[in-house]
Design an enzyme around this catalytic site. Structure first.
Site, PDB file in Angstrom:
ATOM      1  N   HIS B 206     -55.371 -11.771 -16.033  1.00 54.64           N
ATOM      2  CA  HIS B 206     -54.036 -11.165 -16.087  1.00 54.64           C
ATOM      3  C   HIS B 206     -53.999  -9.826 -16.812  1.00 54.64           C
ATOM      4  O   HIS B 206     -53.051  -9.076 -16.646  1.00 54.64           O
ATOM      5  CB  HIS B 206     -53.054 -12.153 -16.708  1.00 54.64           C
ATOM      6  CG  HIS B 206     -52.898 -13.393 -15.874  1.00 54.64           C
ATOM      7  ND1 HIS B 206     -52.300 -13.366 -14.632  1.00 54.64           N
ATOM      8  CD2 HIS B 206     -53.293 -14.669 -16.081  1.00 54.64           C
ATOM      9  CE1 HIS B 206     -52.306 -14.599 -14.123  1.00 54.64           C
ATOM     10  NE2 HIS B 206     -52.915 -15.401 -14.969  1.00 54.64           N
ATOM     11  N   CYS B 247     -53.246 -23.277 -15.039  1.00 51.49           N
ATOM     12  CA  CYS B 247     -54.139 -22.125 -15.164  1.00 51.49           C
ATOM     13  C   CYS B 247     -55.410 -22.523 -15.925  1.00 51.49           C
ATOM     14  O   CYS B 247     -56.512 -22.140 -15.541  1.00 51.49           O
ATOM     15  CB  CYS B 247     -53.434 -21.014 -15.921  1.00 51.49           C
ATOM     16  SG  CYS B 247     -53.135 -19.535 -14.938  1.00 51.49           S
TER      17      CYS B 247
END
Lengths: 108, 286
Positions: B206, B247
Site C-alpha cells: 500500500h 490482508c
C-alpha cells in the site's frame, strides 16, 4: 439481513410522453445453491427468480433472474409515461415469497 | 522435444507476467460526487510526517462501474445496511428498556461528525476504542444488553449507520488524547513489519506499490475512510478488522484477533494515514 425490503425510485411527476428512469433495489441473499455449509451440506438455492413492473396492469418490464446474479439485485430501466397512474413492482423468490411495491406518478 | 515446448511456454508466461507487473494501475482522474450534490475529498495533501505526499481514497483505484455504484446513494447496496442500522438505532433492547435513540435522539444531529474522530482514547479501559467497541460499551453499560459478537450483522449495520452520519466530513483524529501517541507508534511499527510466508508488510503493497497491479487487482493506498465498506466480492458489509485480518491472512501469516492490541494499534495508525479524506461509509469496493 432481515426480511427482503424493496426500494424503488420513480420521479414524482413527469410531462406526458416523457421517458423516465426507474430504479429498483431489493435486499436479498440470492443464495445460489452452489455453496455448502460447514458440515458440507448443500445450502438450498433461494434466489429471486422473477421481477416484473406493471403500469396500471400493463407490463412495462419483466425479466427472469439466474443464480449467478449477485445479492441485492438492482434494476434500472426506462418507461414512457402518457398519463398519471401507478407502477406496481413484483419480486418472486424460489420459496414462493412475493415482495411488492407500488408507486404513483403524476403526469401533467 | 515436448519438454522444450513446455519450457518455452512457461518462459512466455513468465515474460508476459513481468509485462503485466509494470503496467500501471494508476488512480482515476475522477471526482466523487454523491447524488450529484455532495463532493467528496478523495485526494488531499498528506498530514505532517506522512511518508506519502498525497493521500488518496481507495475509490480512485476502482473500476468506473464500481465508482458509479458509490456515487449514487440509491444504487449503493451499502445503503440497505444504513437503513437496517437506523432500525436498530430505534429499537429498544436490554434490561434498561432503552434504545440508542433514548439517549442520543436523532442520529443525523447527534452522530454527525462522530465517525470522523474514531479511534479515540478510552480512559476506562486505558486503550484506544473504535466505533464497534464504543457501541458495545454503550450496550453493556447503558442499555444493559449483551455486547455484539465481532462482525454480527447488527454490529456491522449499526456501525455503518453511525459512521454514515459523517458522510463527506474529513477524517480527523486527535492523537493528543491519553496514550494514543504510543499506540500510533506501535501501529506504525506493525505497518512496516513483514509477516507471513510471503514476507509482506502493509507498506510493501500500500505504500511502495499502490497504483500497480497485484495479480488482477489494483493496489490502493489502503486508506480506511470508507469502512465499513460494501465489498462486491462478499456482497455484504465488511468491517475494518475483518479486512485487516483478510490482508494479513493473504500474506500467509497467522492473524490477530479482532479488537486485539495489535489491530487496535494498526487502526489508530492506518486511520491517521487517511487524515483529511472524506468519510465515505458505506464505500463500495471490488
Amino acid at each position: 439481513m432481515a426480511a427482503p425490503k424493496p426500494r424503488v425510485k420513480v420521479p414524482k411527476s413527469a410531462s406526458a410522453g416523457e421517458v423516465i428512469t426507474i430504479k429498483t433495489l431489493i435486499s436479498h441473499k440470492m443464495e445460489s445453491g452452489q455453496r455448502k455449509d460447514k458440515q458440507g451440506n448443500v445450502i438450498p438455492r433461494k434466489i429471486i427468480n422473477k421481477f416484473t413492473c406493471e403500469f396500471e396492469g400493463k407490463p412495462v418490464f419483466s425479466c427472469d433472474l439466474e443464480p449467478a446474479i449477485s445479492a441485492n439485485p438492482y434494476f434500472e430501466f426506462n418507461a414512457k409515461v402518457m398519463e398519471s397512474g401507478t407502477f406496481k413492482f413484483t419480486w418472486v423468490d424460489d420459496s414462493g415469497d412475493v415482495y411488492t411495491h407500488e408507486q404513483g406518478i403524476e403526469v401533467k | 522435444m515436448k519438454n522444450r515446448i513446455i519450457l518455452a511456454a512457461a518462459a512466455a508466461v513468465a515474460a508476459s507476467g513481468m509485462a503485466i507487473s509494470v503496467v500501471s494501475a494508476e488512480p482515476a482522474d475522477d471526482e466523487l460526487v454523491i447524488d450529484g450534490e455532495m463532493t467528496m475529498v478523495t485526494r488531499t495533501a498528506a498530514p505532517k510526517d506522512h511518508p506519502l505526499d498525497e493521500v488518496m481514497s481507495g475509490w480512485l483505484f476502482r473500476t468506473p462501474e464500481t465508482r458509479a455504484l458509490e456515487a449514487d446513494s440509491f444504487q449503493n447496496p451499502g445503503m440497505l445496511y444504513v437503513e437496517r442500522g437506523e432500525e436498530i438505532w430505534n429499537t429498544v433492547e436490554g434490561e434498561a428498556g432503552k434504545s440508542c435513540a433514548s439517549c442520543h435522539g436523532d442520529a443525523s444531529e447527534t452522530m454527525a461528525g462522530v465517525g470522523t474522530a474514531y479511534p479515540k482514547w478510552d480512559a476506562d479501559a486505558k486503550r484506544p476504542i473504535n466505533l464497534e467497541l464504543q457501541i458495545n460499551k454503550c450496550r453493556e453499560n447503558n442499555l444493559k444488553a449483551e455486547a455484539y459478537k465481532f462482525d454480527a450483522a447488527e454490529q456491522k449495520a449499526l456501525t455503518t449507520y453511525i459512521k454514515h452520519q459523517s458522510l463527506g466530513k474529513p477524517v480527523q483524529m486527535d492523537l493528543s488524547q491519553g496514550d494514543l501517541q504510543s499506540w500510533w507508534k506501535k501501529g506504525e511499527e506493525l505497518y512496516y513489519t513483514r509477516t507471513g510466508q510471503l514476507n509482506l508488510s502493509c507498506a510493501s503493497c500500500h505504500e511502495e506499490n499502490n497504483g500497480k497491479y497485484i495479480r488482477a487487482d489494483h493496489l490502493s493506498q489502503g486508506n480506511v475512510n470508507g469502512f465499513p465498506t460494501y465489498r462486491l466480492k462478499q456482497a455484504n458489509m465488511v468491517s475494518l478488522h475483518n479486512r485487516f485480518r483478510g490482508c494479513i491472512r493473504d500474506t500467509r501469516a497467522e492473524y490477530p484477533a479482532a479488537f486485539s492490541d495489535e489491530l487496535m494499534a494498526l487502526e489508530v495508525y492506518v486511520t491517521w494515514r487517511g487524515t483529511g479524506l472524506s468519510v465515505e461509509t458505506p464505500a463500495v469496493r471490488q
